[in-house]
Write a protein that holds these residues in place. Structure first.
Motif, PDB file in Angstrom:
ATOM      1  N   LYS A   1       0.790  -0.969   0.154  1.00 28.13           N
ATOM      2  CA  LYS A   1      -0.201   0.196  -0.340  1.00 28.13           C
ATOM      3  C   LYS A   1       1.152   1.645   0.457  1.00 28.13           C
ATOM      4  CE  LYS A   1      -3.768  -2.439   0.626  1.00 28.13           C
ATOM      5  NZ  LYS A   1      -5.194  -2.491  -0.405  1.00 28.13           N
ATOM      6  N   THR A   2       0.481   2.345  -1.363  1.00 24.58           N
ATOM      7  CA  THR A   2       1.816   3.151  -1.102  1.00 24.58           C
ATOM      8  C   THR A   2       1.216   4.242  -0.476  1.00 24.58           C
ATOM      9  OG1 THR A   2       0.118   4.110  -2.500  1.00 24.58           O
ATOM     10  CG2 THR A   2       1.791   2.854  -3.415  1.00 24.58           C
ATOM     11  N   SER A   3       2.233   5.603  -0.230  1.00 24.13           N
ATOM     12  CA  SER A   3       1.586   6.517   0.916  1.00 24.13           C
ATOM     13  C   SER A   3       2.032   7.985   0.250  1.00 24.13           C
ATOM     14  CB  SER A   3       2.603   6.474   1.404  1.00 24.13           C
ATOM     15  OG  SER A   3       2.178   7.753   2.548  1.00 24.13           O
ATOM     16  N   GLY A   4       1.414   8.836  -0.082  1.00 26.68           N
ATOM     17  CA  GLY A   4       1.782   9.965  -0.722  1.00 26.68           C
ATOM     18  C   GLY A   4       1.959  10.065  -2.175  1.00 26.68           C
TER      19      GLY A   4
ATOM     20  N   ARG B   1      -2.324   3.521  -5.687  1.00 30.32           N
ATOM     21  CA  ARG B   1      -3.014   3.293  -4.519  1.00 30.32           C
ATOM     22  C   ARG B   1      -1.818   2.291  -4.310  1.00 30.32           C
ATOM     23  NH1 ARG B   1      -7.099   3.741  -8.146  1.00 30.32           N
ATOM     24  NH2 ARG B   1      -7.600   1.020  -8.061  1.00 30.32           N
ATOM     25  N   GLU B   2      -1.464   0.897  -4.998  1.00 33.08           N
ATOM     26  CA  GLU B   2      -1.470   0.035  -4.431  1.00 33.08           C
ATOM     27  C   GLU B   2       0.263  -0.875  -5.403  1.00 33.08           C
ATOM     28  OE1 GLU B   2      -3.570  -2.732  -3.063  1.00 33.08           O
ATOM     29  OE2 GLU B   2      -4.017  -3.933  -5.138  1.00 33.08           O
TER      30      GLU B   2
ATOM     31  N   ASN C   1       5.315  15.364  -2.356  1.00 38.57           N
ATOM     32  CA  ASN C   1       5.387  14.555  -1.086  1.00 38.57           C
ATOM     33  C   ASN C   1       6.118  14.727  -0.825  1.00 38.57           C
ATOM     34  OD1 ASN C   1       2.603  15.673  -1.077  1.00 38.57           O
ATOM     35  ND2 ASN C   1       2.337  13.963  -1.812  1.00 38.57           N
TER      36      ASN C   1
ATOM     37  N   THR D   1       8.296  12.007  -1.914  1.00 37.88           N
ATOM     38  CA  THR D   1       8.028  10.839  -2.793  1.00 37.88           C
ATOM     39  C   THR D   1       8.069  10.681  -3.732  1.00 37.88           C
ATOM     40  OG1 THR D   1       7.787   8.208  -2.439  1.00 37.88           O
ATOM     41  CG2 THR D   1       5.903  10.172  -1.638  1.00 37.88           C
TER      42      THR D   1
ATOM     43  N   GLN E   1       8.061   4.749  -3.893  1.00 34.31           N
ATOM     44  CA  GLN E   1       7.502   3.677  -3.365  1.00 34.31           C
ATOM     45  C   GLN E   1       7.602   1.885  -3.802  1.00 34.31           C
ATOM     46  OE1 GLN E   1       4.302   4.353  -0.764  1.00 34.31           O
ATOM     47  NE2 GLN E   1       6.462   6.224  -0.829  1.00 34.31           N
TER      48      GLN E   1
ATOM     49  N   LYS F   1      10.887   1.352  -1.346  1.00 32.68           N
ATOM     50  CA  LYS F   1      10.812   1.033  -0.263  1.00 32.68           C
ATOM     51  C   LYS F   1      10.251  -0.033   0.574  1.00 32.68           C
ATOM     52  CE  LYS F   1      10.422   5.866   0.943  1.00 32.68           C
ATOM     53  NZ  LYS F   1      10.086   6.978   2.007  1.00 32.68           N
TER      54      LYS F   1
END
Length: 79
Positions: free
Chosen positions: A5-8, A12-13, A63, A65, A70, A73
């Motif tokens: 699940k991604t962030s920023g 979405r994933e 953001n 990133t 991502q 990560k």
């Protein structure tokens, strides 16, 4: 396939498949810009987790990133 699940970022994933030799067999981004994400996936597939994670780490879009960051990560979580 594993799911991260991604962030920023717009995606979405990220879904990916890694073989026993730690080679990336498949990468698929869900959501976001399909052109760039298809290019990232094409370049990552067939490469080692460590190589791709190190190359993509710290790339920024917004953001602090990006989709490549991502993916880095997600792969580093496996190391």
């Amino acid at each position: 396939m594993q799911v991260f699940k991604t962030s920023g970022v717009c995606a979405r994933e990220i879904r990916f498949k890694i073989n026993d030799a730690k080679i990336i067999e498949k990468v698929k981004f869900i959501g976001g810009c399909s052109g760039n994400q298809s290019a990232i996936a094409a370049l990552a597939e067939g490469q080692t987790i460590e190589h791709v994670a190190n190359k993509l780490a710290g790339i920024e879009c917004r953001n602090g990133t990006s989709c490549p960051d991502q993916l880095s990560k997600a792969l580093k979580d496996l190391l």
